[in-house]
Design a protein around this motif. Structure first.
Motif, PDB file in Angstrom:
ATOM      1  N   ASP A   1      62.516   2.379 120.646  1.00  0.00           N
ATOM      2  CA  ASP A   1      62.565   2.495 122.106  1.00  0.00           C
ATOM      3  C   ASP A   1      61.383   3.248 122.682  1.00  0.00           C
ATOM      4  OD1 ASP A   1      64.964   1.140 122.204  1.00  0.00           O
ATOM      5  OD2 ASP A   1      66.144   2.955 121.867  1.00  0.00           O
ATOM      6  N   ARG A   2      60.513   3.791 121.843  1.00  0.00           N
ATOM      7  CA  ARG A   2      59.400   4.580 122.366  1.00  0.00           C
ATOM      8  C   ARG A   2      58.253   4.568 121.364  1.00  0.00           C
ATOM      9  NH1 ARG A   2      59.608   9.552 119.746  1.00  0.00           N
ATOM     10  NH2 ARG A   2      61.536   9.957 118.616  1.00  0.00           N
ATOM     11  N   SER A   3      57.169   5.221 121.750  1.00  0.00           N
ATOM     12  CA  SER A   3      56.024   5.310 120.851  1.00  0.00           C
ATOM     13  C   SER A   3      56.374   6.165 119.638  1.00  0.00           C
ATOM     14  CB  SER A   3      54.827   5.932 121.587  1.00  0.00           C
ATOM     15  OG  SER A   3      54.460   5.134 122.683  1.00  0.00           O
TER      16      SER A   3
ATOM     17  N   ASP B   1      49.808   5.010 114.747  1.00  0.00           N
ATOM     18  CA  ASP B   1      50.644   4.970 115.953  1.00  0.00           C
ATOM     19  C   ASP B   1      51.172   3.557 116.150  1.00  0.00           C
ATOM     20  OD1 ASP B   1      50.175   7.643 116.678  1.00  0.00           O
ATOM     21  OD2 ASP B   1      48.309   7.101 117.688  1.00  0.00           O
ATOM     22  N   TRP B   2      52.379   3.447 116.614  1.00  0.00           N
ATOM     23  CA  TRP B   2      52.865   2.122 116.998  1.00  0.00           C
ATOM     24  C   TRP B   2      53.904   2.257 118.108  1.00  0.00           C
ATOM     25  CZ3 TRP B   2      54.561   4.580 112.598  1.00  0.00           C
ATOM     26  CH2 TRP B   2      55.932   4.706 112.396  1.00  0.00           C
ATOM     27  N   MET B   3      54.047   1.201 118.862  1.00  0.00           N
ATOM     28  CA  MET B   3      55.033   1.183 119.931  1.00  0.00           C
ATOM     29  C   MET B   3      55.540  -0.245 120.125  1.00  0.00           C
ATOM     30  SD  MET B   3      52.822   1.604 123.445  1.00  0.00           S
ATOM     31  CE  MET B   3      54.360   1.720 124.359  1.00  0.00           C
ATOM     32  N   THR B   4      56.722  -0.345 120.694  1.00  0.00           N
ATOM     33  CA  THR B   4      57.332  -1.636 120.952  1.00  0.00           C
ATOM     34  C   THR B   4      57.079  -2.039 122.396  1.00  0.00           C
ATOM     35  OG1 THR B   4      59.053  -1.139 119.333  1.00  0.00           O
ATOM     36  CG2 THR B   4      59.465  -2.953 120.866  1.00  0.00           C
ATOM     37  N   VAL B   5      56.506  -3.203 122.574  1.00  0.00           N
ATOM     38  CA  VAL B   5      56.240  -3.741 123.903  1.00  0.00           C
ATOM     39  C   VAL B   5      57.237  -4.860 124.163  1.00  0.00           C
ATOM     40  CG1 VAL B   5      54.536  -4.835 125.401  1.00  0.00           C
ATOM     41  CG2 VAL B   5      53.800  -3.181 123.680  1.00  0.00           C
TER      42      VAL B   5
ATOM     43  N   THR C   1      57.221  -7.112 120.925  1.00  0.00           N
ATOM     44  CA  THR C   1      56.140  -7.076 119.949  1.00  0.00           C
ATOM     45  C   THR C   1      55.856  -5.629 119.566  1.00  0.00           C
ATOM     46  OG1 THR C   1      55.119  -9.027 120.943  1.00  0.00           O
ATOM     47  CG2 THR C   1      53.744  -7.705 119.475  1.00  0.00           C
ATOM     48  N   VAL C   2      55.658  -5.375 118.281  1.00  0.00           N
ATOM     49  CA  VAL C   2      55.234  -4.050 117.831  1.00  0.00           C
ATOM     50  C   VAL C   2      53.714  -4.054 117.708  1.00  0.00           C
ATOM     51  CG1 VAL C   2      55.294  -2.356 115.979  1.00  0.00           C
ATOM     52  CG2 VAL C   2      57.382  -3.535 116.634  1.00  0.00           C
ATOM     53  N   VAL C   3      53.049  -3.144 118.415  1.00  0.00           N
ATOM     54  CA  VAL C   3      51.595  -3.012 118.308  1.00  0.00           C
ATOM     55  C   VAL C   3      51.291  -1.692 117.608  1.00  0.00           C
ATOM     56  CG1 VAL C   3      51.009  -4.456 120.284  1.00  0.00           C
ATOM     57  CG2 VAL C   3      51.487  -2.042 120.643  1.00  0.00           C
ATOM     58  N   ALA C   4      50.375  -1.733 116.649  1.00  0.00           N
ATOM     59  CA  ALA C   4      50.063  -0.547 115.846  1.00  0.00           C
ATOM     60  C   ALA C   4      48.569  -0.283 115.875  1.00  0.00           C
ATOM     61  CB  ALA C   4      50.539  -0.730 114.408  1.00  0.00           C
TER      62      ALA C   4
END
Length: 471
Positions: A130-132, A153-157, A168-171
């Motif tokens: 739900d967060r970075s 680092d990764w976060m869910t967009v 999408t998970v961006v790392a």
């Protein structure tokens, strides 16, 4: 990362100023592109457009946003009386900066890094959330920074507005360092010092590391992104030379020693090392022959430096002038007769004349190189100089640079390029006074298994005498 839409001023290098509307989506992590939409109210398009490069400044709530080096490809022209916004076609932005006040009292800087192969291999665990989120990969002691953590680092967009909602998970990756209260407040100087460490660490990563931006916290939080519309990722050599230069369990120890040795060495040696680093892990992709020439040029620079430093007594060559004169006469005859290979022969004769006039042969200079750097071990690699019909690396260089009626087979160039790259990787450690790590040490198992079989004598030695191919 938040999306901003705000009013701003677009200022050309000629002073022409226009009101503008801007939408900015900052990169979520290092390695991503920013999304920038820029438009000007049509009623203001009445005169000449602002000249490139432009700057842009605006505010969105508590955030101040600026862009430097804004280049437009095509500026809109508005017919008289048209209302609304006219979009500007932006081709390049040098820097994008976001600033806001911070409640964090700690001084910290986060360097946003390109997603290089080595870091991706170290980070194999990301998940939806739900967060970075972030996880530390490793930490090392760097000059001027102390303990520096390399972090994934990764976060869910979430794509809630998509026809089929999804996520999408961006790392990405960054290096995080705490700055002491007495550290320099000149952020450009701080960044330059960190770039120096990235330069030398590239030999362990087997890939040049580009810096995509940084976030600096000190009363205010300032995020800066370099070339945000087109972040650069460099080519990796790990697929060709092997995954590791050092064993993973001693990577941090070796990287720390390497960074400090590079920081402490003289400017002259650092310049030599820098040229070798850039040659062995370039920032741009190129053909194999071009890479070979680039690397050999770096080797020649080090050899010339060693020749100047060599203190071995040399006997004066009293016959140099006579030999140079005879070679000059022969060259004039070759040019006058204008035979089939006149230009190639003339070019080589001119090279011989320069060598004679310099008072040293290439073999003299290579011998001086090994005297100045006795720790340099190359007996297991393709030799720099040839013998008889067996090519040296220098002969491959000449064939690539001057060959006109023949060319060296691509498989010969590929194997020679691999050996030259390993030679230069060893040279970096020798120039910095460090022992050669396991991954590139003569006879090491890591070198044998990581080189596609090209390290074995039976593979590369026959290549030295393989005939050239006719064009």
């Amino acid at each position: 990362m938040m999306k901003f839409d705000f009013d701003a001023e677009l200022i050309g290098s000629d002073g022409v100023t226009l009101p503008a509307y801007c939408e900015v989506q900052l990169p979520h992590v290092g390695g991503q592109k920013a999304s920038i939409y820029l438009a000007v109210p049509s009623r203001h398009l009445t005169g000449e457009p602002p000249s490139n490069p432009c700057t842009l400044m605006g505010k969105s709530g508590a955030f101040s946003i600026s862009m430097n080096g804004v280049h437009w490809r095509q500026f809109p022209v508005s017919p008289k009386g048209l209302i609304g916004l006219a979009a500007i076609d932006i081709s390049h932005v040098s820097r994008l900066t976001l600033q806001c006040r911070s409640q964090d009292a700690n001084r910290e800087i986060r360097f946003h890094l390109a997603p290089i192969s080595y870091l991706r291999s170290e980070s194999n665990f990301v998940h939806f959330g739900d967060r970075s989120q972030s996880t530390e990969l490793f930490s090392m002691d760097l000059p001027d920074f102390g303990e520096t953590k390399f972090v994934s680092d990764w976060m869910t967009v979430y794509h809630r507005d998509a026809e089929i909602p999804g996520a999408t998970v961006v790392a990405g990756f960054c290096a995080v360092a705490a700055l002491p209260p007495d550290a320099s407040s000149d952020i450009d100087l701080v960044v330059a010092k960190f770039r120096r460490s990235l330069e030398v660490l590239s030999v362990l990563f087997r890939q040049a590391v580009t810096l995509h931006g940084w976030t600096y916290t000190d009363g205010a939080t300032v995020s800066t992104w370099i070339n945000p519309l087109d972040p650069n990722v460099t080519p990796s050599a790990r697929e060709d030379r092997g995954k590791y230069v050092v064993k993973p369990q001693v990577f941090v120890e070796c990287a720390t020693g390497l960074a400090h040795a590079y920081g402490k060495t003289s400017e002259e040696t650092r310049s030599l090392v820098r040229h070798v680093l850039v040659a062995v892990n370039p920032h741009t992709k190129s053909r194999i022959g071009d890479r070979f020439l680039f690397m050999f040029s770096a080797l020649e620079r080090v050899i010339e430096s060693a020749w100047k430093r060599d203190q071995t007594l040399r006997s004066p060559a009293v016959t140099d002038n006579a030999i140079a004169e005879l070679l000059g006469q022969l060259n004039a005859t070759v040019v006058a007769e204008n035979g089939e290979y006149a230009s190639e022969i003339s070019a080589r004769l001119e090279g011989f004349i320069k060598t004679v006039n310099s008072g040293a042969s290439v073999r003299d200079k290579v011998s001086a190189f090994f005297r100045v750097y006795p720790a340099m071990s190359c007996a297991d690699l393709w030799p720099i100089l040839g013998a008889g019909k067996e090519r040296g690396l220098r002969d491959v260089r000449h064939a690539l640079a001057h060959g006109r009626s023949t060319f060296v087979s691509l498989d010969v160039v590929a194997v020679a390029e691999w050996h030259l790259a390993i030679l230069l990787e060893r040279l970096i450690f020798v120039l910095l006074g460090m022992s050669t790590p396991d991954g590139i040490s003569p006879g090491s198992n890591m070198l044998r298994t990581g080189g596609m079989g090209w390290y074995e004598w039976g593979q590369w030695h026959p290549m030295r005498s393989k005939p050239d191919q006719s064009i």
